[in-house]
Design a protein around this motif. Sequence first.
Motif, PDB file in Angstrom:
ATOM      1  N   GLY A   1       0.844  -1.190   0.000  1.00  0.00           N
ATOM      2  CA  GLY A   1       0.000   0.000   0.000  1.00  0.00           C
ATOM      3  C   GLY A   1       0.882   1.243   0.000  1.00  0.00           C
ATOM      4  O   GLY A   1       1.739   1.399  -0.864  1.00  0.00           O
ATOM      5  N   LYS A   2       0.706   2.068   1.030  1.00  0.00           N
ATOM      6  CA  LYS A   2       1.517   3.285   1.081  1.00  0.00           C
ATOM      7  C   LYS A   2       2.776   3.090   1.919  1.00  0.00           C
ATOM      8  O   LYS A   2       3.653   3.937   1.950  1.00  0.00           O
ATOM      9  CB  LYS A   2       0.690   4.439   1.664  1.00  0.00           C
ATOM     10  N   LYS A   3       2.816   1.957   2.623  1.00  0.00           N
ATOM     11  CA  LYS A   3       3.955   1.736   3.518  1.00  0.00           C
ATOM     12  C   LYS A   3       5.138   1.186   2.727  1.00  0.00           C
ATOM     13  O   LYS A   3       5.069   0.106   2.143  1.00  0.00           O
ATOM     14  CB  LYS A   3       3.567   0.759   4.624  1.00  0.00           C
ATOM     15  N   ILE A   4       6.203   1.957   2.706  1.00  0.00           N
ATOM     16  CA  ILE A   4       7.389   1.536   1.953  1.00  0.00           C
ATOM     17  C   ILE A   4       8.290   0.697   2.864  1.00  0.00           C
ATOM     18  O   ILE A   4       8.757   1.168   3.902  1.00  0.00           O
ATOM     19  CB  ILE A   4       8.157   2.764   1.427  1.00  0.00           C
ATOM     20  N   LEU A   5       8.487  -0.567   2.478  1.00  0.00           N
ATOM     21  CA  LEU A   5       9.341  -1.442   3.289  1.00  0.00           C
ATOM     22  C   LEU A   5      10.793  -1.360   2.837  1.00  0.00           C
ATOM     23  O   LEU A   5      11.705  -1.406   3.646  1.00  0.00           O
ATOM     24  CB  LEU A   5       8.846  -2.891   3.218  1.00  0.00           C
ATOM     25  N   VAL A   6      10.979  -1.274   1.529  1.00  0.00           N
ATOM     26  CA  VAL A   6      12.324  -1.069   0.997  1.00  0.00           C
ATOM     27  C   VAL A   6      12.263   0.060  -0.022  1.00  0.00           C
ATOM     28  O   VAL A   6      11.571  -0.027  -1.035  1.00  0.00           O
ATOM     29  CB  VAL A   6      12.874  -2.347   0.332  1.00  0.00           C
TER      30      VAL A   6
ATOM     31  N   GLU B   1      31.635 -13.326  -3.819  1.00  0.00           N
ATOM     32  CA  GLU B   1      31.501 -12.265  -2.820  1.00  0.00           C
ATOM     33  C   GLU B   1      30.697 -12.725  -1.612  1.00  0.00           C
ATOM     34  O   GLU B   1      29.734 -13.492  -1.750  1.00  0.00           O
ATOM     35  CB  GLU B   1      30.739 -11.096  -3.445  1.00  0.00           C
ATOM     36  N   PHE B   2      31.063 -12.248  -0.447  1.00  0.00           N
ATOM     37  CA  PHE B   2      30.280 -12.487   0.768  1.00  0.00           C
ATOM     38  C   PHE B   2      29.762 -11.127   1.224  1.00  0.00           C
ATOM     39  O   PHE B   2      30.527 -10.303   1.710  1.00  0.00           O
ATOM     40  CB  PHE B   2      31.165 -13.123   1.846  1.00  0.00           C
ATOM     41  N   VAL B   3      28.488 -10.898   1.037  1.00  0.00           N
ATOM     42  CA  VAL B   3      27.896  -9.609   1.390  1.00  0.00           C
ATOM     43  C   VAL B   3      27.039  -9.784   2.632  1.00  0.00           C
ATOM     44  O   VAL B   3      26.237 -10.728   2.714  1.00  0.00           O
ATOM     45  CB  VAL B   3      27.040  -9.052   0.229  1.00  0.00           C
ATOM     46  N   VAL B   4      27.213  -8.914   3.596  1.00  0.00           N
ATOM     47  CA  VAL B   4      26.401  -8.982   4.807  1.00  0.00           C
ATOM     48  C   VAL B   4      25.480  -7.774   4.864  1.00  0.00           C
ATOM     49  O   VAL B   4      25.889  -6.656   4.545  1.00  0.00           O
ATOM     50  CB  VAL B   4      27.296  -9.046   6.066  1.00  0.00           C
ATOM     51  N   VAL B   5      24.216  -8.013   5.222  1.00  0.00           N
ATOM     52  CA  VAL B   5      23.258  -6.924   5.382  1.00  0.00           C
ATOM     53  C   VAL B   5      23.017  -6.738   6.864  1.00  0.00           C
ATOM     54  O   VAL B   5      22.734  -7.707   7.582  1.00  0.00           O
ATOM     55  CB  VAL B   5      21.924  -7.237   4.680  1.00  0.00           C
ATOM     56  N   MET B   6      23.140  -5.507   7.334  1.00  0.00           N
ATOM     57  CA  MET B   6      22.900  -5.230   8.750  1.00  0.00           C
ATOM     58  C   MET B   6      21.896  -4.105   8.898  1.00  0.00           C
ATOM     59  O   MET B   6      21.693  -3.310   7.993  1.00  0.00           O
ATOM     60  CB  MET B   6      24.211  -4.852   9.447  1.00  0.00           C
ATOM     61  N   GLY B   7      21.281  -4.056  10.080  1.00  0.00           N
ATOM     62  CA  GLY B   7      20.329  -2.994  10.345  1.00  0.00           C
ATOM     63  C   GLY B   7      19.472  -3.364  11.537  1.00  0.00           C
ATOM     64  O   GLY B   7      19.419  -4.537  11.922  1.00  0.00           O
TER      65      GLY B   7
ATOM     66  N   ALA C   1      14.230  -3.018   9.536  1.00  0.00           N
ATOM     67  CA  ALA C   1      14.916  -2.111   8.619  1.00  0.00           C
ATOM     68  C   ALA C   1      14.681  -2.488   7.168  1.00  0.00           C
ATOM     69  O   ALA C   1      15.063  -1.762   6.261  1.00  0.00           O
ATOM     70  CB  ALA C   1      16.413  -2.088   8.931  1.00  0.00           C
ATOM     71  N   GLY C   2      14.070  -3.644   6.936  1.00  0.00           N
ATOM     72  CA  GLY C   2      13.804  -4.069   5.556  1.00  0.00           C
ATOM     73  C   GLY C   2      14.775  -5.114   5.037  1.00  0.00           C
ATOM     74  O   GLY C   2      14.760  -5.446   3.854  1.00  0.00           O
ATOM     75  N   LYS C   3      15.597  -5.665   5.939  1.00  0.00           N
ATOM     76  CA  LYS C   3      16.607  -6.653   5.522  1.00  0.00           C
ATOM     77  C   LYS C   3      15.964  -7.916   4.946  1.00  0.00           C
ATOM     78  O   LYS C   3      16.330  -8.374   3.870  1.00  0.00           O
ATOM     79  CB  LYS C   3      17.504  -7.047   6.722  1.00  0.00           C
ATOM     80  N   SER C   4      14.999  -8.462   5.697  1.00  0.00           N
ATOM     81  CA  SER C   4      14.368  -9.704   5.240  1.00  0.00           C
ATOM     82  C   SER C   4      13.587  -9.479   3.954  1.00  0.00           C
ATOM     83  O   SER C   4      13.546 -10.347   3.087  1.00  0.00           O
ATOM     84  CB  SER C   4      13.429 -10.258   6.311  1.00  0.00           C
ATOM     85  N   THR C   5      12.952  -8.306   3.846  1.00  0.00           N
ATOM     86  CA  THR C   5      12.207  -7.997   2.625  1.00  0.00           C
ATOM     87  C   THR C   5      13.154  -7.954   1.433  1.00  0.00           C
ATOM     88  O   THR C   5      12.860  -8.508   0.369  1.00  0.00           O
ATOM     89  CB  THR C   5      11.486  -6.645   2.772  1.00  0.00           C
ATOM     90  N   LEU C   6      14.302  -7.330   1.625  1.00  0.00           N
ATOM     91  CA  LEU C   6      15.308  -7.271   0.566  1.00  0.00           C
ATOM     92  C   LEU C   6      15.701  -8.685   0.147  1.00  0.00           C
ATOM     93  O   LEU C   6      15.754  -9.027  -1.040  1.00  0.00           O
ATOM     94  CB  LEU C   6      16.542  -6.505   1.071  1.00  0.00           C
ATOM     95  N   LEU C   7      15.946  -9.525   1.162  1.00  0.00           N
ATOM     96  CA  LEU C   7      16.361 -10.894   0.896  1.00  0.00           C
ATOM     97  C   LEU C   7      15.264 -11.678   0.167  1.00  0.00           C
ATOM     98  O   LEU C   7      15.544 -12.437  -0.764  1.00  0.00           O
ATOM     99  CB  LEU C   7      16.708 -11.555   2.229  1.00  0.00           C
ATOM    100  N   LYS C   8      14.027 -11.446   0.577  1.00  0.00           N
ATOM    101  CA  LYS C   8      12.927 -12.162  -0.067  1.00  0.00           C
ATOM    102  C   LYS C   8      12.751 -11.732  -1.515  1.00  0.00           C
ATOM    103  O   LYS C   8      12.396 -12.542  -2.372  1.00  0.00           O
ATOM    104  CB  LYS C   8      11.620 -11.942   0.701  1.00  0.00           C
ATOM    105  N   MET C   9      12.990 -10.447  -1.783  1.00  0.00           N
ATOM    106  CA  MET C   9      12.918 -10.001  -3.175  1.00  0.00           C
ATOM    107  C   MET C   9      14.005 -10.675  -3.993  1.00  0.00           C
ATOM    108  O   MET C   9      13.779 -11.122  -5.106  1.00  0.00           O
ATOM    109  CB  MET C   9      13.075  -8.480  -3.253  1.00  0.00           C
TER     110      MET C   9
ATOM    111  N   MET D   1      21.281  -0.957   6.554  1.00  0.00           N
ATOM    112  CA  MET D   1      19.945  -0.476   6.200  1.00  0.00           C
ATOM    113  C   MET D   1      19.269   0.146   7.414  1.00  0.00           C
ATOM    114  O   MET D   1      19.490  -0.276   8.544  1.00  0.00           O
ATOM    115  CB  MET D   1      19.073  -1.625   5.681  1.00  0.00           C
ATOM    116  N   LYS D   2      18.476   1.160   7.144  1.00  0.00           N
ATOM    117  CA  LYS D   2      17.669   1.751   8.210  1.00  0.00           C
ATOM    118  C   LYS D   2      16.354   2.239   7.623  1.00  0.00           C
ATOM    119  O   LYS D   2      16.355   2.923   6.599  1.00  0.00           O
ATOM    120  CB  LYS D   2      18.421   2.929   8.837  1.00  0.00           C
ATOM    121  N   ASP D   3      15.259   1.867   8.244  1.00  0.00           N
ATOM    122  CA  ASP D   3      13.922   2.277   7.801  1.00  0.00           C
ATOM    123  C   ASP D   3      13.711   2.051   6.311  1.00  0.00           C
ATOM    124  O   ASP D   3      13.145   2.895   5.610  1.00  0.00           O
ATOM    125  CB  ASP D   3      13.687   3.759   8.130  1.00  0.00           C
ATOM    126  N   GLY D   4      14.178   0.908   5.830  1.00  0.00           N
ATOM    127  CA  GLY D   4      13.957   0.561   4.437  1.00  0.00           C
ATOM    128  C   GLY D   4      14.905   1.229   3.460  1.00  0.00           C
ATOM    129  O   GLY D   4      14.785   1.049   2.252  1.00  0.00           O
TER     130      GLY D   4
END
Lengths: 350, 258
Positions: B12-17, B28-34, B38-46, B215-218
């Motif tokens: 809807g209007k809520k922006i997760l990422v 590469e080994f990339v780590v996501v922190m936040g 913060a939207g980390k899992s959403t990023l991963l799911k995308m 990441m912070k607040d998406g």
Amino acid sequence: MATLNKYFFPLSLVIWVIVLLTAIAFGAVSITVPDMLSAVQHWFQGKAPANIYEGVFLQIRLPRVLLCMITGAALAVSGVLMQGLFRNPIVEPGLIGTSAGAAFGASVVFVMSASLSADLQKLAGPLLVPLFAFGGGLLATYTVYMLAKGTRRMNVTTLLLIGIAVNAVGLSGTGFMSYIARDPQARSITFWNLGTFSGSTWMQVWITGFVVAAVCMIATRYAKQLNTLILGEEEAGYAGVDTEKLKRRIMLYNTAMISIATAFVGVISFMGLIVPHLMRLLLGSDHKRLLPASMIAGSILLTIADMGARLLLAPAEIPIGIITSLVGAPFFILLLKRTHILNTKGGGHD
Amino acid sequence: MIELIHTGFAVGKKILVTPLSLQVTAGEFVVVMGANGAGKSTLLKMMSGALQPTKGNIVFKGKPLQQYKTEELAKQRAVLSQHYHISFPLSVREIVMMGRYPYFNDQPLVRDEEMVVDCMNRMEVTHLSERNYQTLSGGEAQKVQMCRVLAQIGETSATNEKLLLLDEPVSHLDIKYQHQLLKEAKQLCEKNVAVLAVLHDVNLALKYADRILFMKDGILVTELNKKEAITASLLKEVFDVDAKIFDMPEGNGKFVSY
């Protein structure tokens, strides 16, 4: 566990044969094994049955026992499929509306068939009843599924409650039909709501046998995907399963199988719950073993229940649904307690 | 290997990422922190294909991610989720074998059996092989799921690169196995695998990551390519904690205390 795995199938097949013969032998008229053999021999030779025993065996007992075995397998396999699909050990066709929906669909035909033309009436028994049962079953199952899915997390409590509601709608529909029905129709509806195998015909055996065999064969092909679904829907997706497609197909095949069985023999509750659960205890949850094992165990147990229905109050007959419910309901409560759904938190598994 | 082009997700209007661009290559080994949410899992799911981005798109090995079939994708990327709830009894071996399901039709081949044994050895869970998964502790269960995911990655080569996504893979593990698991993931990087992991422990990230995304607040706040560049003010901004940063006594890398 490993040794049990090895011996389960041979052992259960032996029990299956023993139960088959016993169920045929005992009844209002006892039939001996030589009678059975000579009856089969006469049938192959195209001769009429030589005596009343052979006649009872071929026309009454054998179709009844076979239909019972096929239905038992269908109910058990359906339990496995529904539990796998809803990822939940306490789901069965009687609890999520499938049977009630199918019962309503069939009762519509029972009552309406009187106003049909003579030609259509002939079709009603073997064709219209299963068809309407399928429609009703599909509608009810789908409604429960969609409503349960709409709640953010599909947990057991929600599922059972929605099941109760849809069941109630189906039951009151069937009740209404029997209310407006004329006497003989009403009686057949009542009898049929409790399940019965009396009056089984070869036609019913062939139709159910064909559908159930087809669905069971297809189901085993989905064994791997059903296993993966145990991990969760999203996880199954990561492992390569198109979960939406899988759910749609399984639901359709399963409803077809259950509706047709229900159309002929009525509502038989709790078989689909007990058998898969016992098989999981014995063999684990790998659907590759679970599906065939439940098939065999389901047909054995329902045949024993039907023997009870025929013999306990002989010569009178108890509707088989009463027996399965009497045994099944306490088992169901036990299962609910074990899975901690009745605990104070009330959340249950999801 | 995988490229996010101005990719975002909203309900809807809520922006997760908030739309972000990102590229991860094999090795590469990339780590996501936040912080939480913060939207980390959403990023991963995308990136896994489970969630369709509402903005932008994702290209995986030169083809839009949504054009892959689920079974095709399962042979090229594996995902370790945060939680597993299993309501039926299954043995540990049966669970790990599921990782091989995309690779065989009816019966597992010798290769699949070997892979399962090998993965269980690597995570040191072989002794649990016949145990009912439901009776395992949280840490044991997590190790077993990692085995399954390792088995799903399977064989790799320069022409068959794969992607491994890990969502908080060490949340239940003791210190030894936190390192064990991340070492396994790190080793995969040397075998044509790209790894993207969500972690909460900054020091683990500093030790294993080639790159850290904050990441912070998406919103993707910073992409830290040089780990030495980590600052207290960055940690304050992302996690709202006062942290102190030290040099490792061995002289390589940084260490954070908070």
